[in-house]
Design a protein around this motif. Structure first.
Motif, PDB file in Angstrom:
ATOM      1  N   VAL A  86      -3.335 -17.799  11.425  1.00 39.62           N
ATOM      2  CA  VAL A  86      -2.228 -18.543  12.024  1.00 39.62           C
ATOM      3  C   VAL A  86      -1.493 -17.699  13.073  1.00 39.62           C
ATOM      4  O   VAL A  86      -1.243 -16.515  12.850  1.00 39.62           O
ATOM      5  CB  VAL A  86      -1.210 -18.938  10.919  1.00 39.62           C
ATOM      6  CG1 VAL A  86      -0.059 -19.766  11.515  1.00 39.62           C
ATOM      7  CG2 VAL A  86      -1.883 -19.696   9.791  1.00 39.62           C
ATOM      8  N   GLY A  87      -1.126 -18.342  14.186  1.00 45.09           N
ATOM      9  CA  GLY A  87      -0.217 -17.685  15.137  1.00 45.09           C
ATOM     10  C   GLY A  87      -0.831 -17.449  16.495  1.00 45.09           C
ATOM     11  O   GLY A  87      -1.367 -18.366  17.122  1.00 45.09           O
ATOM     12  N   THR A 153       0.121 -14.161  11.867  1.00 46.73           N
ATOM     13  CA  THR A 153       0.238 -13.133  12.919  1.00 46.73           C
ATOM     14  C   THR A 153       1.499 -13.382  13.751  1.00 46.73           C
ATOM     15  O   THR A 153       1.999 -14.506  13.808  1.00 46.73           O
ATOM     16  CB  THR A 153      -0.972 -13.109  13.878  1.00 46.73           C
ATOM     17  OG1 THR A 153      -1.058 -14.368  14.546  1.00 46.73           O
ATOM     18  CG2 THR A 153      -2.265 -12.831  13.149  1.00 46.73           C
ATOM     19  N   ARG A 154       1.946 -12.328  14.369  1.00 48.23           N
ATOM     20  CA  ARG A 154       3.135 -12.375  15.214  1.00 48.23           C
ATOM     21  C   ARG A 154       2.754 -12.899  16.595  1.00 48.23           C
ATOM     22  O   ARG A 154       1.680 -12.591  17.115  1.00 48.23           O
ATOM     23  CB  ARG A 154       3.647 -10.928  15.331  1.00 48.23           C
ATOM     24  CG  ARG A 154       4.807 -10.676  16.229  1.00 48.23           C
ATOM     25  CD  ARG A 154       5.257  -9.221  16.058  1.00 48.23           C
ATOM     26  NE  ARG A 154       4.250  -8.263  16.491  1.00 48.23           N
ATOM     27  CZ  ARG A 154       4.236  -7.670  17.682  1.00 48.23           C
ATOM     28  NH1 ARG A 154       5.175  -7.950  18.577  1.00 48.23           N
ATOM     29  NH2 ARG A 154       3.307  -6.794  17.992  1.00 48.23           N
ATOM     30  N   ILE A 155       3.636 -13.707  17.167  1.00 50.39           N
ATOM     31  CA  ILE A 155       3.451 -14.083  18.579  1.00 50.39           C
ATOM     32  C   ILE A 155       3.912 -12.858  19.373  1.00 50.39           C
ATOM     33  O   ILE A 155       5.075 -12.477  19.325  1.00 50.39           O
ATOM     34  CB  ILE A 155       4.310 -15.314  18.955  1.00 50.39           C
ATOM     35  CG1 ILE A 155       4.120 -16.455  17.940  1.00 50.39           C
ATOM     36  CG2 ILE A 155       4.049 -15.744  20.386  1.00 50.39           C
ATOM     37  CD1 ILE A 155       2.989 -17.389  18.148  1.00 50.39           C
ATOM     38  N   ARG A 170       7.529 -19.169  21.035  1.00 50.51           N
ATOM     39  CA  ARG A 170       8.174 -18.229  20.104  1.00 50.51           C
ATOM     40  C   ARG A 170       8.757 -19.010  18.915  1.00 50.51           C
ATOM     41  O   ARG A 170       9.307 -20.090  19.064  1.00 50.51           O
ATOM     42  CB  ARG A 170       9.256 -17.395  20.799  1.00 50.51           C
ATOM     43  CG  ARG A 170      10.409 -18.213  21.336  1.00 50.51           C
ATOM     44  CD  ARG A 170      11.404 -17.349  22.035  1.00 50.51           C
ATOM     45  NE  ARG A 170      12.064 -16.445  21.107  1.00 50.51           N
ATOM     46  CZ  ARG A 170      13.160 -15.744  21.401  1.00 50.51           C
ATOM     47  NH1 ARG A 170      13.689 -15.838  22.616  1.00 50.51           N
ATOM     48  NH2 ARG A 170      13.704 -14.965  20.516  1.00 50.51           N
ATOM     49  N   GLY A 171       8.571 -18.431  17.757  1.00 48.73           N
ATOM     50  CA  GLY A 171       9.123 -19.043  16.541  1.00 48.73           C
ATOM     51  C   GLY A 171       8.467 -20.348  16.142  1.00 48.73           C
ATOM     52  O   GLY A 171       8.979 -21.082  15.302  1.00 48.73           O
ATOM     53  N   ILE A 172       7.307 -20.660  16.732  1.00 48.60           N
ATOM     54  CA  ILE A 172       6.686 -21.968  16.480  1.00 48.60           C
ATOM     55  C   ILE A 172       6.159 -22.079  15.039  1.00 48.60           C
ATOM     56  O   ILE A 172       6.155 -23.159  14.459  1.00 48.60           O
ATOM     57  CB  ILE A 172       5.584 -22.250  17.531  1.00 48.60           C
ATOM     58  CG1 ILE A 172       5.200 -23.728  17.519  1.00 48.60           C
ATOM     59  CG2 ILE A 172       4.371 -21.377  17.345  1.00 48.60           C
ATOM     60  CD1 ILE A 172       4.403 -24.148  18.739  1.00 48.60           C
ATOM     61  N   PRO A 194       3.567  -5.439  12.442  1.00 50.82           N
ATOM     62  CA  PRO A 194       4.878  -5.838  11.934  1.00 50.82           C
ATOM     63  C   PRO A 194       5.125  -7.340  12.087  1.00 50.82           C
ATOM     64  O   PRO A 194       4.566  -7.969  12.979  1.00 50.82           O
ATOM     65  CB  PRO A 194       5.829  -5.056  12.838  1.00 50.82           C
ATOM     66  CG  PRO A 194       5.101  -4.953  14.141  1.00 50.82           C
ATOM     67  CD  PRO A 194       3.659  -4.823  13.781  1.00 50.82           C
ATOM     68  N   ARG A 195       5.964  -7.888  11.215  1.00 49.17           N
ATOM     69  CA  ARG A 195       6.340  -9.300  11.366  1.00 49.17           C
ATOM     70  C   ARG A 195       7.665  -9.368  12.107  1.00 49.17           C
ATOM     71  O   ARG A 195       8.430  -8.396  12.112  1.00 49.17           O
ATOM     72  CB  ARG A 195       6.461  -9.968  10.002  1.00 49.17           C
ATOM     73  CG  ARG A 195       7.749  -9.626   9.297  1.00 49.17           C
ATOM     74  CD  ARG A 195       8.039 -10.474   8.098  1.00 49.17           C
ATOM     75  NE  ARG A 195       8.838  -9.677   7.159  1.00 49.17           N
ATOM     76  CZ  ARG A 195       9.151 -10.071   5.950  1.00 49.17           C
ATOM     77  NH1 ARG A 195       8.723 -11.226   5.494  1.00 49.17           N
ATOM     78  NH2 ARG A 195       9.872  -9.293   5.161  1.00 49.17           N
ATOM     79  N   VAL A 196       7.911 -10.516  12.683  1.00 48.78           N
ATOM     80  CA  VAL A 196       9.227 -10.731  13.298  1.00 48.78           C
ATOM     81  C   VAL A 196       9.916 -11.820  12.475  1.00 48.78           C
ATOM     82  O   VAL A 196      10.660 -11.523  11.545  1.00 48.78           O
ATOM     83  CB  VAL A 196       9.106 -11.115  14.787  1.00 48.78           C
ATOM     84  CG1 VAL A 196      10.487 -11.238  15.406  1.00 48.78           C
ATOM     85  CG2 VAL A 196       8.313 -10.064  15.533  1.00 48.78           C
ATOM     86  N   ASP A 197       9.586 -13.077  12.757  1.00 47.64           N
ATOM     87  CA  ASP A 197      10.223 -14.136  11.982  1.00 47.64           C
ATOM     88  C   ASP A 197       9.205 -15.168  11.484  1.00 47.64           C
ATOM     89  O   ASP A 197       9.569 -16.229  11.023  1.00 47.64           O
ATOM     90  CB  ASP A 197      11.304 -14.825  12.821  1.00 47.64           C
ATOM     91  CG  ASP A 197      10.753 -15.368  14.127  1.00 47.64           C
ATOM     92  OD1 ASP A 197       9.516 -15.268  14.359  1.00 47.64           O
ATOM     93  OD2 ASP A 197      11.539 -15.871  14.946  1.00 47.64           O
ATOM     94  N   GLU A 198       7.913 -14.832  11.608  1.00 46.22           N
ATOM     95  CA  GLU A 198       6.897 -15.824  11.230  1.00 46.22           C
ATOM     96  C   GLU A 198       6.707 -15.944   9.718  1.00 46.22           C
ATOM     97  O   GLU A 198       6.092 -16.906   9.257  1.00 46.22           O
ATOM     98  CB  GLU A 198       5.561 -15.551  11.953  1.00 46.22           C
ATOM     99  CG  GLU A 198       4.947 -14.195  11.714  1.00 46.22           C
ATOM    100  CD  GLU A 198       5.561 -13.088  12.551  1.00 46.22           C
ATOM    101  OE1 GLU A 198       6.444 -13.363  13.380  1.00 46.22           O
ATOM    102  OE2 GLU A 198       5.174 -11.924  12.348  1.00 46.22           O
TER     103      GLU A 198
END
Lengths: 236, 163
Positions: A86-87, A153-155, A170-172, A194-198
């Motif tokens: 995903v991502g 995965t991170r965008i 972003r943030g989808i 690293p993750r952000v907000d996913e």
């Protein structure tokens, strides 16, 4: 940054070391570095292997190795599994290497991404040639109840040539704990970090969260790889 | 006696008048219509003193229409054959000596294109640093190539040749 070419860097560093782990912003840099050390060997120098530690948006093979190890460790198998990725499938180099690695097994891959970040055509062509079972989706909800692994995965903002394109996506995707209620209890959530907000932090407390342990798996896997390449002896 | 030799004196083909014949040099025949100029540019034929004749949209029994290039006192190197094959996969190269065709070759798309064409991935190391390009031909018809360095796979329709 002094403008030195990668070739010169490799030609120099190869005199100091037994092995080079290369992380580089350009796609294909590791292959070129390996060609440089091979040519060096032909000139009579010692062999200096190259490990690709991530080349641009292309590949990250050692991450794929620890991903496979994490999948096998949590699910006891790889064949027959249903795996969602995903991502950012377009620019995510860990995704590309994982897709190539999973193509060696009999599993089903679900690529979940907005159209502009879907898996690159050349990787899709490769999967088709190998008759890999895969489908493409735009929502996590379409797959969450079926899969054995969700690989988030991170965008990656830094990979987008255009910031407007990044802002559109972003943030989808955001995986939260309530979404996991539809998932199998044996399912595991992976992420190369690293993750952000996913992935919401509330997922961290769920038994299905495995991403931090996954990162830890990088140690034995990379130790094994170094040992294999440098000719270490197998311990009992 | 070949068709080429037979027409030396008349300077014509069965279909009628054609441009002048060359004494020594190369004739590149069966080029897809409209691609003759591109091949001439690629071979750098415009920057030399020799006579260069480009025929466009000539009748072709095999392909309907074709382009043709005649260049005097110029013989091609093997890497130039490779370049031509990517634009004109059915081209025939005729080597002319004293108005005679002494050798006739068909171009063949090679299995590996070494430093002939560019990778289509703008972020590939081969487009960023002085690195010789290397593309594997994974399908000849349709032409599909893959970069040795970054693994990027793309259609031959989008191929950019090194000049």
């Amino acid at each position: 940054m002094k403008g030195e070419t990668l070739k010169d860097t490799i030609e120099t560093v190869a005199n100091y070391v037994d092995l080079i782990v290369l992380r580089h912003p350009y796609d294909g840099a590791a292959r070129w570095a390996a060609d440089v050390t091979t040519n060096r060997m032909k000139r009579g120098h010692k062999k200096v292997p190259i490990i690709n530690g991530g080349d641009g948006k292309n590949e990250h093979p050692t991450q794929a190795m620890l991903d496979l190890y994490s999948i096998k460790k949590t699910q006891k198998r790889i064949d027959g599994l249903d795996i969602a990725i995903v991502g950012d499938l377009k620019y995510g180099r860990t995704v590309h290497s994982l897709a190539y690695a999973l193509a060696l097994y009999d599993c089903r891959i679900r690529f979940v991404a907005p159209e502009i970040l879907q898996i690159p055509e050349h990787i899709e062509a490769y999967l088709k040639r190998r008759n890999v079972k895969y489908t493409k989706h735009s929502k996590i909800e379409e797959v969450i109840s079926d899969v054995d692994i969700i690989y988030m995965t991170r965008i990656q903002k830094e990979r987008f040539p255009d910031e407007n394109e990044y802002n559109k996506v972003r943030g989808i995707f955001k995986l939260n704990r309530s979404m996991l209620s539809k998932a199998k209890t044996t399912m595991r959530v992976l992420h190369p970090l690293p993750r952000v907000d996913e992935i919401s932090v509330d997922v961290d407390e769920d038994i299905r969260a495995y991403y931090f342990e996954q990162a830890g798996n990088g140690i034995p896997v990379r130790m094994a790889l170094l040992s294999l390449i440098l000719g270490g002896e197998e311990n009992e | 006696m070949s068709e080429y030799t037979a027409n030396v004196k008349l300077n014509t083909t069965k279909k009628g008048l054609i441009v002048r014949l060359i004494k020594d040099g190369t004739v590149i025949d069966h080029i897809p219509p409209g691609k003759g100029i591109k091949i001439a540019e690629l071979l750098n034929l415009f920057n030399q003193d020799s006579v260069v004749i480009i025929g466009q949209n000539l009748e072709s029994t095999k392909y309907g229409k074709k382009d043709i290039i005649k260049v005097e006192n110029r013989f091609l190197k093997s890497e130039e054959y490779n370049k031509i094959s990517l634009i004109a996969p059915y081209a025939t190269i005729n080597i002319i000596k004293n108005y005679e065709i002494v050798e006739k070759k068909k171009v063949v798309i090679p299995d590996v294109l070494e430093d002939v064409a560019l990778c289509n991935n703008a972020n590939c190391i081969s487009n960023k640093e002085p690195v010789p390009s290397k593309l594997y031909v994974i399908s000849k018809e349709p032409l599909i190539v893959m970069c040795h360095y970054c693994g990027y796979e793309f259609s031959g329709e989008n191929i950019r040749l090194k000049t």
